[in-house]
Design an enzyme around this catalytic site. Structure first.
Site, PDB file in Angstrom:
ATOM      1  N   LYS A  41       0.841  -1.211   0.000  1.00 33.15           N
ATOM      2  CA  LYS A  41       0.000   0.000   0.000  1.00 33.15           C
ATOM      3  C   LYS A  41       0.875   1.260   0.000  1.00 33.15           C
ATOM      4  O   LYS A  41       2.073   1.183   0.300  1.00 33.15           O
ATOM      5  CB  LYS A  41      -0.911  -0.015   1.230  1.00 33.15           C
ATOM      6  CG  LYS A  41      -0.164   0.004   2.560  1.00 33.15           C
ATOM      7  CD  LYS A  41      -1.092  -0.310   3.732  1.00 33.15           C
ATOM      8  CE  LYS A  41      -0.352  -0.260   5.053  1.00 33.15           C
ATOM      9  NZ  LYS A  41      -1.199  -0.696   6.176  1.00 33.15           N
ATOM     10  N   ARG A 137     -10.575  -0.280  14.968  1.00 39.19           N
ATOM     11  CA  ARG A 137     -10.454   0.559  13.777  1.00 39.19           C
ATOM     12  C   ARG A 137     -11.526   0.079  12.803  1.00 39.19           C
ATOM     13  O   ARG A 137     -12.583   0.679  12.708  1.00 39.19           O
ATOM     14  CB  ARG A 137      -9.041   0.456  13.201  1.00 39.19           C
ATOM     15  CG  ARG A 137      -8.804   1.344  11.987  1.00 39.19           C
ATOM     16  CD  ARG A 137      -7.345   1.375  11.556  1.00 39.19           C
ATOM     17  NE  ARG A 137      -6.815   0.075  11.167  1.00 39.19           N
ATOM     18  CZ  ARG A 137      -5.579  -0.115  10.696  1.00 39.19           C
ATOM     19  NH1 ARG A 137      -4.755   0.920  10.572  1.00 39.19           N
ATOM     20  NH2 ARG A 137      -5.156  -1.322  10.349  1.00 39.19           N
ATOM     21  N   TYR A 270      14.959  31.185   5.443  1.00 39.13           N
ATOM     22  CA  TYR A 270      13.780  31.890   5.974  1.00 39.13           C
ATOM     23  C   TYR A 270      13.858  32.018   7.486  1.00 39.13           C
ATOM     24  O   TYR A 270      14.343  31.119   8.178  1.00 39.13           O
ATOM     25  CB  TYR A 270      12.509  31.100   5.657  1.00 39.13           C
ATOM     26  CG  TYR A 270      12.127  31.071   4.200  1.00 39.13           C
ATOM     27  CD1 TYR A 270      11.849  32.249   3.502  1.00 39.13           C
ATOM     28  CD2 TYR A 270      12.014  29.855   3.530  1.00 39.13           C
ATOM     29  CE1 TYR A 270      11.470  32.209   2.166  1.00 39.13           C
ATOM     30  CE2 TYR A 270      11.629  29.799   2.198  1.00 39.13           C
ATOM     31  CZ  TYR A 270      11.365  30.983   1.522  1.00 39.13           C
ATOM     32  OH  TYR A 270      10.996  30.926   0.214  1.00 39.13           O
ATOM     33  N   MET A 319      10.763  24.485   0.662  1.00 43.34           N
ATOM     34  CA  MET A 319       9.932  23.527  -0.055  1.00 43.34           C
ATOM     35  C   MET A 319      10.763  22.660  -1.007  1.00 43.34           C
ATOM     36  O   MET A 319      10.545  21.456  -1.106  1.00 43.34           O
ATOM     37  CB  MET A 319       8.832  24.262  -0.837  1.00 43.34           C
ATOM     38  CG  MET A 319       7.819  23.324  -1.468  1.00 43.34           C
ATOM     39  SD  MET A 319       6.573  24.162  -2.443  1.00 43.34           S
ATOM     40  CE  MET A 319       5.468  24.748  -1.177  1.00 43.34           C
TER      41      MET A 319
HETATM   42  C1  LIG Z   1      -0.403  -1.610   6.868  1.00 44.41           C
HETATM   43  C2  LIG Z   1      -0.927  -2.898   7.358  1.00 44.41           C
HETATM   44  C3  LIG Z   1      -0.065  -3.999   7.506  1.00 44.41           C
HETATM   45  C4  LIG Z   1       1.449  -3.898   7.368  1.00 44.41           C
HETATM   46  O1  LIG Z   1       1.970  -3.393   8.569  1.00 44.41           O
HETATM   47  P1  LIG Z   1       3.554  -3.333   8.858  1.00 44.41           P
HETATM   48  O2  LIG Z   1       3.625  -3.010  10.291  1.00 44.41           O
HETATM   49  O3  LIG Z   1       4.117  -2.285   7.983  1.00 44.41           O
HETATM   50  O4  LIG Z   1       4.099  -4.683   8.547  1.00 44.41           O
HETATM   51  C5  LIG Z   1      -0.634  -5.208   7.842  1.00 44.41           C
HETATM   52  N1  LIG Z   1      -1.967  -5.334   8.042  1.00 44.41           N
HETATM   53  C6  LIG Z   1      -2.813  -4.294   7.945  1.00 44.41           C
HETATM   54  C7  LIG Z   1      -4.259  -4.501   8.190  1.00 44.41           C
HETATM   55  C8  LIG Z   1      -2.319  -3.040   7.609  1.00 44.41           C
HETATM   56  O5  LIG Z   1      -3.161  -1.999   7.524  1.00 44.41           O
END
Ligand SMILES: *Cc1c(COP(=O)(O)O)cnc(C)c1O
Length: 379
Positions: A41, A137, A270, A319
């Protein structure tokens, strides 16, 4: 590649052989029965979702997790082979795309399951059930056993798996370990009840990176590996009871663009928050906070690596540029390569620690205008 490098102002270098190395380290910890589901992801935590997933396919990984429908579609459009699980919410209206691109949707809660139940899909929608065992969650509450059984009987979907998520797996506090064990018990009890009712529960999975390291005795069908696959710990002092040797996959680089002498008392950048204590040499670097360098590391809170030597950032990070104190550097020239994140002298863990975050955030928030260079020593 040399030619490509010369043109770049700020770029990410990805070492794909290190990805393979980390996968092999993870395999040594998990049981032979357990497969790795690679979590790619957020553009593979800033590493480049397509190239990372292609490499994973090449080394025999055929299970992926993404956060969104769009990420899943990107994988399919780039001919990634295997199962792709969407971990998060997909609007009910978009579920036809989940089917069209042969993805797997997570059923995220009771309400979502009920909404799904009445939709006449052309082909059965493939799903995994997310179970809430205490993180609160997303997930169907583990105690809703009859409801979960009912979902397995919906005839418009195919339930291919069931999973939950640990929320304090990276802690060695007694109370946290107890909490994780309670989560595991709740989940296992549910699975046993389903199996006792002759339900084929599908693939079962629970652990992400710190679940792998701190609960290695668990033997589910998958582990969902994110951050450690990319060769870094979440935090500099995150707890791991299983030693693992990791190699960072990502380096962040930029160039020295302008070198100048300033006099004692002159200010830099800055806000004029840095003033030279003596006559000094400073250098401007072609990267800034829009590229993902945390602005709260301005004014000497971060060091960068140039020709093997460290130099501190002075003044405020801008930036697109930042400025370093180069007075003590033996060797610095316009156009030199600067490493901002990479080996242990400039580790992602240290930078995250100093900017009060975790490596997962630092890496996944790298800027979208960076160039990417992929290196694979094994080819
Ligand atoms: C992001 C995520 C993972 C991966 O987590 P890591 O700690 O980066 O290994 C696994 N399961 C779910 C549900 C996640 O949202």
């Amino acid at each position: 590649m040399k030619q490509e490098l010369l043109k770049n102002r700020a770029w990410v270098e990805i070492d794909l052989s290190n990805l393979e190395y980390n996968i092999n380290q993870i395999k040594k910890i998990i049981s032979d029965k357990t497969k790795i589901m690679a979590v790619v992801k957020a553009n593979a935590y800033g590493h480049g979702i397509v190239e990372i997933s292609k490499k994973l396919n090449e080394i025999g990984i055929f299970d992926f997790a993404v956060a969104t429908l769009d990420e899943g579609i990107i994988l399919r459009k780039n001919n990634i082979i295997g199962n792709i699980l969407i971990l998060g919410y997909t609007s009910i209206e978009n579920l036809d795309y989940v089917i069209k691109y042969d993805l797997i949707q997570t059923i995220i809660d009771e309400e979502y399951a009920e909404k799904l139940s009445s939709i006449p899909f052309n082909t059965k929608l493939k799903v995994h059930l997310k179970i809430n065992t205490g993180m609160n969650r997303i997930g169907i509450h583990y105690s809703n056993v009859d409801f979960i059984k009912k979902i397995y009987s919906y005839d418009n979907i195919k339930v291919l798996g069931i999973f939950s998520h640990l929320c304090v797996a990276d802690s060695c506090k007694k109370s946290d370990i107890k909490f994780s064990n309670t989560q595991i018990d709740c989940f296992n009890n549910l699975i046993n009840k389903l199996k006792a009712s002759n339900i084929d529960v599908g693939k079962v999975h629970f652990q992400s990176s710190y679940g792998i390291l701190n609960y290695p005795e668990l033997e589910y069908d998958y582990v969902r590996s994110g951050i450690i696959m990319y060769g870094v710990n979440s935090e500099i002092n995150s707890y791991s009871m299983t030693p693992i040797n990791l190699k960072p996959v990502l380096s962040l680089k930029a160039r020295v663009t302008s070198i100048k002498e300033i006099h004692k008392g002159e200010s830099v950048s800055y806000g004029r928050c840095y003033k030279a204590l003596k006559d000094e040499k400073i250098a401007t670097i072609s990267i800034g906070y829009a590229d993902g360098i945390p602005r709260n590391l301005s004014c000497k809170k971060m060091k960068v690596l140039i020709n093997g030597e460290l130099a501190p950032i002075v003044g405020r990070i801008c930036m697109d540029q930042l400025i370093i104190n180069a007075t003590n550097l033996k060797n610095i020239n316009q156009g030199d390569i600067v490493t901002l994140i990479g080996n242990n002298k400039v580790s992602a863990e240290m930078i995250s620690y100093k900017s009060n975050t975790i490596t997962n955030e630092l890496l996944s928030r790298l800027g979208s205008r960076l160039n990417y260079i992929f290196i694979d020593e094994r080819k």
